[in-house]
Design an enzyme around this catalytic site. Structure first.
Site, PDB file in Angstrom:
ATOM      1  N   ASP A  24     -57.255-109.344  42.812  1.00 60.08           N
ATOM      2  CA  ASP A  24     -56.824-108.287  42.087  1.00 60.08           C
ATOM      3  C   ASP A  24     -55.026-108.320  42.302  1.00 60.08           C
ATOM      4  O   ASP A  24     -54.844-107.906  43.527  1.00 60.08           O
ATOM      5  CB  ASP A  24     -57.458-106.895  42.232  1.00 60.08           C
ATOM      6  CG  ASP A  24     -56.716-105.919  41.421  1.00 60.08           C
ATOM      7  OD1 ASP A  24     -55.821-105.711  41.013  1.00 60.08           O
ATOM      8  OD2 ASP A  24     -57.802-104.962  41.276  1.00 60.08           O
ATOM      9  N   ARG A  53     -64.950-110.946  18.452  1.00 57.81           N
ATOM     10  CA  ARG A  53     -64.904-110.621  19.925  1.00 57.81           C
ATOM     11  C   ARG A  53     -64.826-111.910  20.815  1.00 57.81           C
ATOM     12  O   ARG A  53     -64.203-111.418  21.923  1.00 57.81           O
ATOM     13  CB  ARG A  53     -66.513-110.188  20.295  1.00 57.81           C
ATOM     14  CG  ARG A  53     -66.982-109.839  21.437  1.00 57.81           C
ATOM     15  CD  ARG A  53     -68.298-109.701  21.947  1.00 57.81           C
ATOM     16  NE  ARG A  53     -69.110-109.014  21.071  1.00 57.81           N
ATOM     17  CZ  ARG A  53     -70.200-109.881  20.464  1.00 57.81           C
ATOM     18  NH1 ARG A  53     -70.119-111.117  20.689  1.00 57.81           N
ATOM     19  NH2 ARG A  53     -71.132-109.274  19.532  1.00 57.81           N
ATOM     20  N   TYR A  93     -59.232-101.252  45.331  1.00 63.76           N
ATOM     21  CA  TYR A  93     -59.339-100.325  44.368  1.00 63.76           C
ATOM     22  C   TYR A  93     -60.859 -99.474  44.373  1.00 63.76           C
ATOM     23  O   TYR A  93     -61.848 -99.885  44.253  1.00 63.76           O
ATOM     24  CB  TYR A  93     -58.992-100.748  42.988  1.00 63.76           C
ATOM     25  CG  TYR A  93     -58.962 -99.937  41.879  1.00 63.76           C
ATOM     26  CD1 TYR A  93     -58.128 -98.892  41.643  1.00 63.76           C
ATOM     27  CD2 TYR A  93     -59.997-100.298  40.502  1.00 63.76           C
ATOM     28  CE1 TYR A  93     -58.243 -98.102  40.652  1.00 63.76           C
ATOM     29  CE2 TYR A  93     -59.865 -99.439  39.681  1.00 63.76           C
ATOM     30  CZ  TYR A  93     -58.922 -98.292  39.752  1.00 63.76           C
ATOM     31  OH  TYR A  93     -58.734 -97.683  38.407  1.00 63.76           O
ATOM     32  N   LYS A 110     -51.063-101.398  33.545  1.00 69.30           N
ATOM     33  CA  LYS A 110     -50.012-100.774  34.689  1.00 69.30           C
ATOM     34  C   LYS A 110     -48.876-101.835  34.006  1.00 69.30           C
ATOM     35  O   LYS A 110     -48.305-101.152  33.095  1.00 69.30           O
ATOM     36  CB  LYS A 110     -50.445-101.298  35.978  1.00 69.30           C
ATOM     37  CG  LYS A 110     -51.850-100.922  36.425  1.00 69.30           C
ATOM     38  CD  LYS A 110     -51.908 -99.284  36.756  1.00 69.30           C
ATOM     39  CE  LYS A 110     -53.334 -99.087  36.637  1.00 69.30           C
ATOM     40  NZ  LYS A 110     -53.923 -99.605  37.791  1.00 69.30           N
TER      41      LYS A 110
HETATM   42  C1  LIG Z   1     -55.492 -99.267  37.588  1.00 70.44           C
HETATM   43  C2  LIG Z   1     -55.927-100.394  38.733  1.00 70.44           C
HETATM   44  C3  LIG Z   1     -57.225-101.291  38.143  1.00 70.44           C
HETATM   45  C4  LIG Z   1     -58.018-100.654  37.067  1.00 70.44           C
HETATM   46  O1  LIG Z   1     -57.399-100.971  35.769  1.00 70.44           O
HETATM   47  P1  LIG Z   1     -57.589-100.233  34.470  1.00 70.44           P
HETATM   48  O2  LIG Z   1     -56.922-100.926  33.419  1.00 70.44           O
HETATM   49  O3  LIG Z   1     -57.178 -98.973  34.677  1.00 70.44           O
HETATM   50  O4  LIG Z   1     -59.094-100.276  34.111  1.00 70.44           O
HETATM   51  C5  LIG Z   1     -57.736-102.208  39.158  1.00 70.44           C
HETATM   52  N1  LIG Z   1     -57.158-102.504  40.234  1.00 70.44           N
HETATM   53  C6  LIG Z   1     -56.020-101.931  40.560  1.00 70.44           C
HETATM   54  C7  LIG Z   1     -55.459-102.372  41.858  1.00 70.44           C
HETATM   55  C8  LIG Z   1     -55.524-100.848  39.976  1.00 70.44           C
HETATM   56  O5  LIG Z   1     -54.491-100.184  40.402  1.00 70.44           O
END
Ligand SMILES: *Cc1c(COP(=O)(O)O)cnc(C)c1O
Length: 395
Positions: free
Chosen positions: A186, A61, A114, A211
């Site tokens: 983020d 982990r 988000y 992404k």
């Molecule tokens: C998609 C996204 C997330 C979440 O990511 P996951 O890998 O789908 O959990 C968080 N912040 C932004 C800006 C996103 O586009």
């Protein structure tokens, strides 16, 4: 190109990749496993005891050579102290927030965040007794007026989800440092290729690697990069909460890093072309794309970012739900789906509903979010062109 971009490509290709340690094979192998065995009582007793030790082999982990390769690579690319892999972008966000916030603490959260970060604040943090204030993404240094004695964290997401406001991260980070408040951002939209939050004074950088980093819609993965002061706090929180990523997904993240820069440049070009074309359509009111002057925070984007990515929105005159369905139900290349950042183009009608409460929503028309994939640009424009005709015809 900003100075700190130099050697991004070379570093992304060569850092922490050690063929000599793996019988000459180019790529780090996938280590699968839970148990790591200790040869002696002494080794067992010392395992995991020093909270500052990086890359320690204790238990699956905590990490393995595959996850450590990605964590070191991403930390190097973002000029951070250390990286952490987690099971999704959302896990990277929630783990970072939970590392700091306890009952009676105050969180300043950007209003254009988000949706699931917002849900986590409203439905998990607030019931736990954390006070959350949503702030205007364009607030800049004025954020000092919202700081309370119990403010513990400021969370940024730049550009904002769906509306693409670019935040003045250095100004916010400066205020936060004066008040000893932790900042986290983020950075999924820009990826480490076009913006590195720690270079701008942010303490914790968060990426949904699902992404662009993975880049092929085939894994869920989150990345956190911290400065030295915040590493052990976030790492220990992650290991106490338990959102470890699977080794196969981590491997896909490592593989994606190698081609990230060239993919990002391609998505940038494609998106700019689509946005330019959309801007010329008579009923398109504006494009919300950080590289275009009508996007809030465009000047900050020019100052701080070294590129724009494939995701943007456009605002068009409002029509019926039937018109929207005519448009998006019949596209040939643009699909509908959550997520983005892979090779294929996507489109999504956006209804902000009541998700903007800091008085920051001036959207009057219908919003569509576009993700520019790697298809031939003429084909994408043709698909949008006939799609918008269907939108206008309403039948
Ligand atoms: C998609 C996204 C997330 C979440 O990511 P996951 O890998 O789908 O959990 C968080 N912040 C932004 C800006 C996103 O586009």
């Amino acid at each position: 190109m900003k100075d700190s971009d130099s050697k991004f490509n070379t570093r992304a290709l060569h850092d922490y990749r050690n063929p000599q340690d793996q019988q000459g094979f180019v790529n780090t192998p996938i280590y699968r496993g839970s148990t790591i065995i200790f040869p002696t009582l002494n080794a067992l007793e010392h395992a995991g005891k020093n909270k500052h030790t990086l890359n320690e082999l204790v238990y699956g982990r905590r990490g393995n050579p595959t996850s450590y390769a990605l964590e070191q690579t991403i930390a190097g690319l973002e000029n951070g102290y250390a990286g952490l892999t987690v099971s999704s972008g959302l896990a990277a966000i929630t783990t970072s927030l939970l590392a700091y916030l306890k009952t009676s603490d105050h969180l300043l959260m950007v209003d254009s965040v988000y949706g699931l970060t917002r849900d986590f604040c409203n439905h998990i943090l607030e019931p736990l007794g954390v006070e959350v204030t949503y702030y205007d993404p364009c607030i800049g240094a004025e954020i000092s007026k919202l700081i309370q004695p119990n403010t513990r964290c400021i969370f940024l997401e730049s550009p904002g989800t769906s509306t693409f406001e670019v935040q003045d991260a250095p100004a916010i980070a400066k205020v936060a440092r004066q008040h000893e408040i932790v900042t986290m951002m983020d950075n999924t939209w820009a990826s480490p290729c076009f913006f590195r939050p720690l270079d701008h004074g942010i303490n914790i950088s968060i990426t949904s690697a699902t992404k662009y980093v993975v880049g092929h819609s085939d894994a869920m993965l989150g990345l956190i990069v911290t400065d030295e002061d915040n590493y052990s706090k976030v790492r220990i929180a992650r290991d106490r909460i338990g959102p470890c990523a699977g080794p196969d997904d981590i491997y896909l993240g490592l593989r994606g890093i190698r081609t990230l820069a060239m993919r990002m440049k391609q998505h940038e070009q494609q998106a700019v072309k689509l946005a330019e074309w959309l801007k010329q359509q008579p009923d398109v009111m504006r494009v919300l794309h950080p590289a275009f002057s009508e996007c809030p925070g465009h000047e900050i984007w020019k100052r701080d970012f070294s590129g724009s990515s494939g995701l943007f929105s456009f605002e068009i005159e409002k029509r019926s739900r039937k018109s929207i369905a005519n448009f998006v139900d019949n596209m040939k290349l643009f699909s509908m789906g959550f997520s983005w950042g892979a090779f294929e183009s996507l489109i999504l009608p956006v209804d902000l509903g009541n998700t903007r409460i800091a008085g920051t929503n001036d959207i009057k028309g219908q919003l569509f979010r576009v993700y520019a994939g790697q298809e031939d640009i003429e084909d994408l424009i043709a698909d949008l062109d006939t799609g918008l005709d269907r939108y206008r015809s309403g039948s």
